[in-house]
Design an enzyme around this catalytic site. Structure first.
Site, PDB file in Angstrom:
ATOM      1  N   HIS A 156       0.841  -1.207   0.000  1.00 15.22           N
ATOM      2  CA  HIS A 156       0.000   0.000   0.000  1.00 15.22           C
ATOM      3  C   HIS A 156       0.866   1.243   0.000  1.00 15.22           C
ATOM      4  CE1 HIS A 156      -3.787   2.092   0.421  1.00 15.22           C
ATOM      5  NE2 HIS A 156      -3.305   2.805   1.432  1.00 15.22           N
ATOM      6  N   HIS A 208       0.840   5.525  -1.429  1.00 10.69           N
ATOM      7  CA  HIS A 208       0.415   6.724  -2.155  1.00 10.69           C
ATOM      8  C   HIS A 208       1.706   7.501  -2.427  1.00 10.69           C
ATOM      9  CE1 HIS A 208      -3.549   5.587  -0.823  1.00 10.69           C
ATOM     10  NE2 HIS A 208      -3.304   5.886   0.425  1.00 10.69           N
ATOM     11  N   GLN A 265       2.588  11.354  -1.706  1.00 15.99           N
ATOM     12  CA  GLN A 265       2.609  11.884  -0.348  1.00 15.99           C
ATOM     13  C   GLN A 265       4.011  11.898   0.249  1.00 15.99           C
ATOM     14  OE1 GLN A 265      -0.411   9.987   2.090  1.00 15.99           O
ATOM     15  NE2 GLN A 265      -2.019  10.416   0.599  1.00 15.99           N
ATOM     16  N   ARG A 273     -16.822   5.388   1.961  1.00 12.21           N
ATOM     17  CA  ARG A 273     -17.163   6.815   1.993  1.00 12.21           C
ATOM     18  C   ARG A 273     -17.160   7.424   0.596  1.00 12.21           C
ATOM     19  NH1 ARG A 273     -13.446   9.672   3.440  1.00 12.21           N
ATOM     20  NH2 ARG A 273     -11.801   8.175   3.898  1.00 12.21           N
ATOM     21  N   HIS A 276      -5.808  -0.965   6.448  1.00 12.90           N
ATOM     22  CA  HIS A 276      -5.852  -0.391   7.796  1.00 12.90           C
ATOM     23  C   HIS A 276      -6.670  -1.254   8.767  1.00 12.90           C
ATOM     24  CE1 HIS A 276      -3.699   2.931   6.184  1.00 12.90           C
ATOM     25  NE2 HIS A 276      -4.716   3.422   5.506  1.00 12.90           N
ATOM     26  N   ASP A 295       2.171   3.329   2.806  1.00 15.59           N
ATOM     27  CA  ASP A 295       1.084   4.310   2.753  1.00 15.59           C
ATOM     28  C   ASP A 295       1.566   5.723   2.414  1.00 15.59           C
ATOM     29  OD1 ASP A 295      -1.319   5.640   2.960  1.00 15.59           O
ATOM     30  OD2 ASP A 295      -1.852   4.812   4.895  1.00 15.59           O
TER      31      ASP A 295
END
Length: 455
Positions: free
Chosen positions: A54, A56, A59, A210, A269, A320
């Site tokens: 995982h 990103h 970031q 979400r 998570h 992450d």
């Protein structure tokens, strides 16, 4: 053909000494057995290199920029997220490629052999698609090729700003697609992957309950006959409350009741699950994708690792937000979180395997499954994702077996022992340095010198 001689190695048959591993031109392990010929490489300790499940990538450029007190009287994941949206509003495709190149290089130097990139930054700063809908995916593929890391690309569907189906705004507009446009973007990303190395793979990632509504989730899953499926699940208390208010069930309960979750799935998570949810998810065969450093940084909560593993669940590890890319520290942070919560020691150890061995075995097996990658083991036929380490130093002192792994993970200096890394047979790290280190860092620094970081 490459021939590696290892003083000791962790294989599918356990620890072995004086081992020879040969790598064929196709990037796969051809043979594992006793030393029989002159080596091209020697190493004290040879381990399978896990897949980072995982990431990103963009970031990474934010590392260290979100530690000041915000106007929010109680800083949280949600205040951090607002700062993230502000930062990404200035990133161009060139920037993203440069940042991802550095991230992938750092992963390799940290001992990862491959990465699953959870990629949701798709459009320009106003939310308008680029001329090539999959432009940003193409840049991720290009960066992985420059670094030589194996890639499982996970284009992300992101429809709404919350369960109430509110429109995306601000930085979120760069993420947005409806299911039809997403499937076209996914086809473009798959074409980019097909143009790269044969060990690369494609999956998909509905962002979260979400950001994706039930109809959108069903629509894209119906077009995903194969490949990994990743999704954020039950990360924050506010997220759990929002999903329960709108869908009538907590996120994990809702997902398990409405979709056939199985070994193709990786749920990221999972720090806000009840005991019953933990056991139910463990029994599906899905991987719980854990990012303990980021989860600590964002105050997500503590994953119930003792119950999940005790229930037969699979876990793997990712970096992450890439605030600190350190494989051994991710493993250690998970174990320490269990000890702090339960006031225990050796929380995840088994009667036949030490804590470090349990963690490392989980990282390699779970990572390979989550990435849809035929790796994570030293055995004939597997992709040669390997990491070679030095043991003749003040941190390891020529220790053997599980004690060696425990020293690497809990001694605090394990990453400094990494000498060589192979990704599908590509020898990308030698003498502890990536083969394109200087050029990748220089490009990254030029990008960072241009970006605004005072926000």
């Amino acid at each position: 053909m490459q021939v590696i001689h290892a003083k000791q190695a962790l294989t599918t048959n356990g620890w072995q000494s004086d081992l020879e591993v040969t790598i064929g031109a196709d990037g796969r392990i051809e043979h594992v057995g006793p030393v029989s010929q002159q080596p091209t490489h020697r190493t004290a300790l040879l381990l399978p290199a896990p897949l980072n499940l995982h990431s990103h990538a963009f970031q990474r450029a934010m590392a260290g920029l979100t530690e000041a007190k915000s106007p929010d009287p109680r800083d949280s994941f949600w205040s951090w997220r607002r700062l993230m949206y502000t930062f990404l509003n200035q990133l161009t495709p060139d920037d993203v490629e440069a940042i991802a190149g550095l991230v992938f290089m750092e992963m390799l130097e940290a001992g990862y052999g491959a990465v699953a990139e959870f990629h949701y930054l798709h459009h320009d700063v106003s939310g308008v698609p680029y001329a090539s809908l999959a432009e940003m995916s193409e840049r991720i593929v290009a960066a992985s090729g420059q670094a030589g890391i194996g890639l499982t690309l996970l284009p992300v569907l992101y429809q709404f700003g919350g369960c109430d189906l509110r429109a995306l705004n601000g930085g979120q507009r760069r993420f947005g697609n409806d299911p039809e446009q997403f499937l076209r973007l996914h086809a473009g990303a798959a074409a980019a992957i097909a143009g790269g190395p044969a060990d690369n793979a494609i999956g998909m990632a509905p962002h979260s309950l979400r950001a994706v509504d039930p109809a959108g989730l069903s629509a894209i899953l119906s077009q995903a006959p194969s490949g990994p499926i990743h999704m954020h699940l039950a990360e924050q208390v506010a997220e759990v409350d929002e999903v329960q208010a709108h869908l009538g069930a907590r996120p994990t309960d809702w997902l398990l009741a409405n979709h056939p979750v199985d070994a193709r799935w990786c749920l990221i998570h999972c720090t806000q699950m009840t005991e019953a949810e933990t056991i139910a998810l463990a029994q599906t065969g899905a991987v719980a994708g854990l990012c303990p450093i980021t989860e600590s940084s964002l105050g997500d909560g503590i994953f119930n690792g003792t119950s999940y593993l005790g229930g037969g669940g699979m876990i793997g590890f990712g970096s992450d937000s890439n605030i600190h890319i350190a494989l051994f520290d991710e493993l250690k942070t998970l174990e320490y979180s269990q000890r702090l919560r339960d006031r225990s020691r050796a929380a995840l150890a088994k009667s036949d395997r030490s804590t470090g061995r349990v963690l490392y075995d989980a990282a390699t097996k779970g990572g390979a499954q989550a990435g849809g990658r035929d790796s994570g083991r030293i055995a004939a036929g597997a992709l040669a994702d390997l990491v070679g380490l030095d043991d003749d130093n003040e941190w390891l002192c020529n220790r053997k077996g599980d004690a060696m792994l425990d020293s690497l993970i809990f001694g605090g200096r394990g990453q400094g022992c990494i000498r060589d890394v192979w990704s599908a047979g590509r020898h990308v790290v030698a003498e502890g340095r990536h083969f394109r280190r200087e050029a990748i860092i220089e490009r990254y620094k030029k990008t960072m010198n241009r970006l605004e970081t005072d926000f």
